[in-house]
Design an enzyme around this catalytic site. Structure first.
Site, PDB file in Angstrom:
ATOM      1  N   ARG A 212       0.649  -1.025   0.624  1.00 52.79           N
ATOM      2  CA  ARG A 212      -0.172  -0.117   0.191  1.00 52.79           C
ATOM      3  C   ARG A 212       1.085   1.366   0.126  1.00 52.79           C
ATOM      4  O   ARG A 212       1.936   0.880  -0.033  1.00 52.79           O
ATOM      5  CB  ARG A 212      -0.655   0.481   1.358  1.00 52.79           C
ATOM      6  CG  ARG A 212       0.391   0.247   2.103  1.00 52.79           C
ATOM      7  CD  ARG A 212      -1.134  -0.037   3.521  1.00 52.79           C
ATOM      8  NE  ARG A 212      -0.653   0.056   5.116  1.00 52.79           N
ATOM      9  CZ  ARG A 212      -0.791  -0.625   6.469  1.00 52.79           C
ATOM     10  NH1 ARG A 212      -2.484  -0.602   6.017  1.00 52.79           N
ATOM     11  NH2 ARG A 212      -0.592  -0.027   7.211  1.00 52.79           N
ATOM     12  N   GLY A 213      -0.215   1.700  -0.143  1.00 52.50           N
ATOM     13  CA  GLY A 213       0.873   3.863  -0.341  1.00 52.50           C
ATOM     14  C   GLY A 213       1.414   4.075  -1.268  1.00 52.50           C
ATOM     15  O   GLY A 213       1.490   3.848  -2.620  1.00 52.50           O
ATOM     16  N   ASP A 233       6.146  -7.242   0.111  1.00 54.69           N
ATOM     17  CA  ASP A 233       5.736  -6.715   2.027  1.00 54.69           C
ATOM     18  C   ASP A 233       5.741  -7.731   3.053  1.00 54.69           C
ATOM     19  O   ASP A 233       6.052  -9.083   2.408  1.00 54.69           O
ATOM     20  CB  ASP A 233       4.284  -6.425   1.753  1.00 54.69           C
ATOM     21  CG  ASP A 233       4.876  -5.016   2.135  1.00 54.69           C
ATOM     22  OD1 ASP A 233       4.546  -5.156   3.244  1.00 54.69           O
ATOM     23  OD2 ASP A 233       4.317  -3.768   1.871  1.00 54.69           O
ATOM     24  N   ASN A 280      11.676   0.450  -0.793  1.00 49.38           N
ATOM     25  CA  ASN A 280      10.557   1.164  -0.401  1.00 49.38           C
ATOM     26  C   ASN A 280      10.440   1.103   1.082  1.00 49.38           C
ATOM     27  O   ASN A 280       9.798   1.859   1.692  1.00 49.38           O
ATOM     28  CB  ASN A 280       9.403   1.271  -1.345  1.00 49.38           C
ATOM     29  CG  ASN A 280       8.101   1.894  -1.000  1.00 49.38           C
ATOM     30  OD1 ASN A 280       8.563   3.520  -0.751  1.00 49.38           O
ATOM     31  ND2 ASN A 280       6.997   0.962   0.160  1.00 49.38           N
ATOM     32  N   ALA A 281      10.710  -0.057   1.710  1.00 57.24           N
ATOM     33  CA  ALA A 281      10.276  -0.612   2.507  1.00 57.24           C
ATOM     34  C   ALA A 281      10.787   0.384   3.839  1.00 57.24           C
ATOM     35  O   ALA A 281      10.988   0.433   3.946  1.00 57.24           O
ATOM     36  CB  ALA A 281      10.398  -1.892   2.643  1.00 57.24           C
ATOM     37  N   ASN A 291      13.440  10.028  25.027  1.00 61.21           N
ATOM     38  CA  ASN A 291      12.689   8.347  25.446  1.00 61.21           C
ATOM     39  C   ASN A 291      12.989   7.942  24.518  1.00 61.21           C
ATOM     40  O   ASN A 291      11.550   6.541  24.779  1.00 61.21           O
ATOM     41  CB  ASN A 291      11.420   9.966  25.257  1.00 61.21           C
ATOM     42  CG  ASN A 291      10.773  10.510  26.307  1.00 61.21           C
ATOM     43  OD1 ASN A 291      11.064  11.232  28.160  1.00 61.21           O
ATOM     44  ND2 ASN A 291      10.588  11.755  26.244  1.00 61.21           N
ATOM     45  N   ASN A 339      13.981  16.020  12.019  1.00 63.47           N
ATOM     46  CA  ASN A 339      12.854  15.865  12.275  1.00 63.47           C
ATOM     47  C   ASN A 339      13.039  16.018  14.066  1.00 63.47           C
ATOM     48  O   ASN A 339      13.471  14.602  14.137  1.00 63.47           O
ATOM     49  CB  ASN A 339      11.974  15.176  11.464  1.00 63.47           C
ATOM     50  CG  ASN A 339      10.558  15.440  11.480  1.00 63.47           C
ATOM     51  OD1 ASN A 339      10.500  17.084  11.746  1.00 63.47           O
ATOM     52  ND2 ASN A 339       9.938  14.727  11.372  1.00 63.47           N
ATOM     53  N   TYR A 345      14.757   7.559  12.554  1.00 61.15           N
ATOM     54  CA  TYR A 345      14.010   7.729  11.434  1.00 61.15           C
ATOM     55  C   TYR A 345      15.664   8.427  10.598  1.00 61.15           C
ATOM     56  O   TYR A 345      15.475   7.952   9.019  1.00 61.15           O
ATOM     57  CB  TYR A 345      12.843   8.130  10.854  1.00 61.15           C
ATOM     58  CG  TYR A 345      12.404   8.172   9.894  1.00 61.15           C
ATOM     59  CD1 TYR A 345      11.777   7.378   9.226  1.00 61.15           C
ATOM     60  CD2 TYR A 345      12.318   9.370   8.652  1.00 61.15           C
ATOM     61  CE1 TYR A 345      11.192   7.174   7.413  1.00 61.15           C
ATOM     62  CE2 TYR A 345      12.114   9.338   7.804  1.00 61.15           C
ATOM     63  CZ  TYR A 345      11.240   8.158   7.091  1.00 61.15           C
ATOM     64  OH  TYR A 345      10.662   8.124   5.806  1.00 61.15           O
ATOM     65  N   LYS A 349      17.508   7.393   6.872  1.00 62.27           N
ATOM     66  CA  LYS A 349      17.261   8.209   5.596  1.00 62.27           C
ATOM     67  C   LYS A 349      18.818   8.828   4.979  1.00 62.27           C
ATOM     68  O   LYS A 349      18.456   9.025   3.830  1.00 62.27           O
ATOM     69  CB  LYS A 349      15.913   8.552   6.154  1.00 62.27           C
ATOM     70  CG  LYS A 349      14.775   8.122   6.154  1.00 62.27           C
ATOM     71  CD  LYS A 349      14.838   7.021   4.756  1.00 62.27           C
ATOM     72  CE  LYS A 349      13.256   6.352   5.069  1.00 62.27           C
ATOM     73  NZ  LYS A 349      12.616   5.587   4.140  1.00 62.27           N
TER      74      LYS A 349
END
Length: 440
Positions: A212-213, A233, A280-281, A291, A339, A345, A349
């Site tokens: 999806r996506g 997937d 892409n996963a 935290n 971010n 993440y 990336k």
């Protein structure tokens, strides 16, 4: 999720309000469809000073399918050949060429400036050619009405023909959400597009995270372009994966990409070898660093980076990626700008970007394979639909096009990387972010 603000600003009341208040006024973007496969209007071909390729660029521009002219009242696209700009004084020719015509560019228009790689041996040429980058990025933020601006650099020894695939992409509706980008093309560019309607015909592509996506959109566009697609997937997504594969006439491969034998199982699913491998996963496990438990950090790095490195290495070393193949990885604007709450993440990336830049020249030399990355910005998916309203609106508006992108925008960029004719595109990280104000 529908962008109600975008819809409202397209009404008479919305246009009145945005003009009076200075609020963002996004234009509806024209994307590729069978009914609208090309820009609507002529392509204006201009030159700033002396061209490095006199007479050689015109046939390449004509291959875009647009009517090429040196004069047009309402051009759909403008290509400025600035390859001959080698001094600071020569930049005046850039202003002189574009200043009189940029206002007349049609909505959803395209501006592409052609330059050359800044020279390490001539600091005057390097200064002039690097100046084009600042110029194009600024123009992309000014131009408005859904239009975009890009800079394409050709390496020494390259010919305009090596830019054919790139120009066809950038001068088409397929690049609707790509703006303010710099694409550097290599001199060695094997491969060509022999079938514009189905450029990936006869090629096998595997897409991870395809249920999806964005992954589903990538698989759909590659299948549209003629590829035989393998959709991969995780096993828990088996049902959605099967539905996607069935719709595309593709095959489904339920597999955890972090499994130790993932590369071997991928190779077994493509006995004739892979021509296109799309990583892409990806997952998120957001927390501020103070935290964030170690398991949340490790899970994201393993899926988003370590599995990409591991499977890419194994598939290249085993010869499971055919010569002339294309590897495309998914980075993110978060890996460029960072971010809050996403140190794991963003690290993963950014690691993808490092992999691409290091591996690309060696993969091309040793295996005849290109390696590139797409870096999405705010894309309208289930994940972004769950973001709180005000954060979501900020993400949508904080770019030159003042709106979020769609999964198909990422997919079209991947399909450009995947084309046989994109052999000159190697080691590139192209942001699909509407020229985000973050990291742009």
């Amino acid at each position: 999720m529908a962008d109600r603000y975008l819809h409202f600003t397209g009404t008479a009341a919305g246009r009145f309000l945005t003009r009076r208040t200075g609020l963002p006024a996004p234009a509806a973007l024209r994307r590729w469809s069978a009914e609208t496969p090309a820009l609507d209007g002529p392509l204006l071909h201009l030159t700033a000073g002396d061209s490095a390729w006199p007479g050689q660029l015109a046939p390449v521009l004509e291959a875009t399918g647009l009517k090429v002219t040196d004069s047009a009242e309402r051009p759909a696209g403008i290509v400025l050949d600035a390859t001959g700009v080698i001094t600071a004084a020569g930049l005046a020719a850039v202003h002189a060429a574009l200043h009189p015509v940029v206002r007349s560019l049609a909505g959803n228009g395209r501006v592409v400036v052609l330059g050359t790689t800044p020279s390490p041996d001539d600091h005057h040429q390097a200064a002039a050619q690097q100046a084009l980058e600042g110029f194009v990025r600024s123009l992309g933020k000014e131009i408005g009405r859904g239009s975009t601006a890009q800079l394409v650099r050709l390496a020494p020894g390259a010919t305009p023909a090596s830019a054919g695939s790139t120009l066809r992409f950038l001068l088409s509706p397929r690049s609707a959400y790509v703006s303010g980008q710099v694409v550097e093309l290599t001199a060695d560019a094997p491969g060509e597009d022999t079938d514009e309607a189905a450029p990936l015909s006869g090629r096998t592509a595997l897409v991870t995270g395809a249920a999806r996506g964005i992954g589903e959109a990538v698989a759909s566009v590659l299948a549209r372009d003629g590829a035989q697609v393998i959709c991969l997937d995780v096993p828990r997504m088996r049902d959605e994966l099967a539905r996607t594969a069935d719709r595309l006439g593709a095959s489904a491969l339920p597999l955890d990409i972090t499994a130790p034998d993932a590369a071997e199982r991928i190779a077994a699913a493509a006995p004739g070898g892979l021509d296109v491998l799309v990583h892409n996963a990806g997952i998120t496990r957001d927390r501020r660093l103070v935290n964030m438990a170690a398991d949340r950090w490790a899970a994201v790095i393993d899926v988003n980076l370590e599995s990409v490195l591991r499977t890419t290495d194994a598939l290249l070393e085993s010869g499971a990626v055919n010569r002339g193949g294309r590897i495309v990885a998914t980075a993110s604007i978060a890996g460029i700008a960072g971010n809050a709450g996403q140190t794991n993440y963003a690290a993963g990336k950014a690691g993808i970007i490092g992999m691409v830049r290091s591996l690309a020249p060696r993969a091309a030399s040793a295996h005849g394979v290109t390696v590139n990355a797409v870096a999405p910005g705010f894309i309208e998916t289930r994940m972004t639909a769950a973001v709180p309203l005000f954060i979501r609106e900020a993400g949508r508006r904080m770019n030159s096009l003042s709106q979020g992108g769609l999964p198909v925008d990422v997919a079209e960029t991947v399909a450009w990387f995947a084309r046989p004719g994109s052999g000159a595109v190697n080691g590139q990280v192209v942001r699909v972010c509407g020229q985000s104000l973050l990291g742009a």
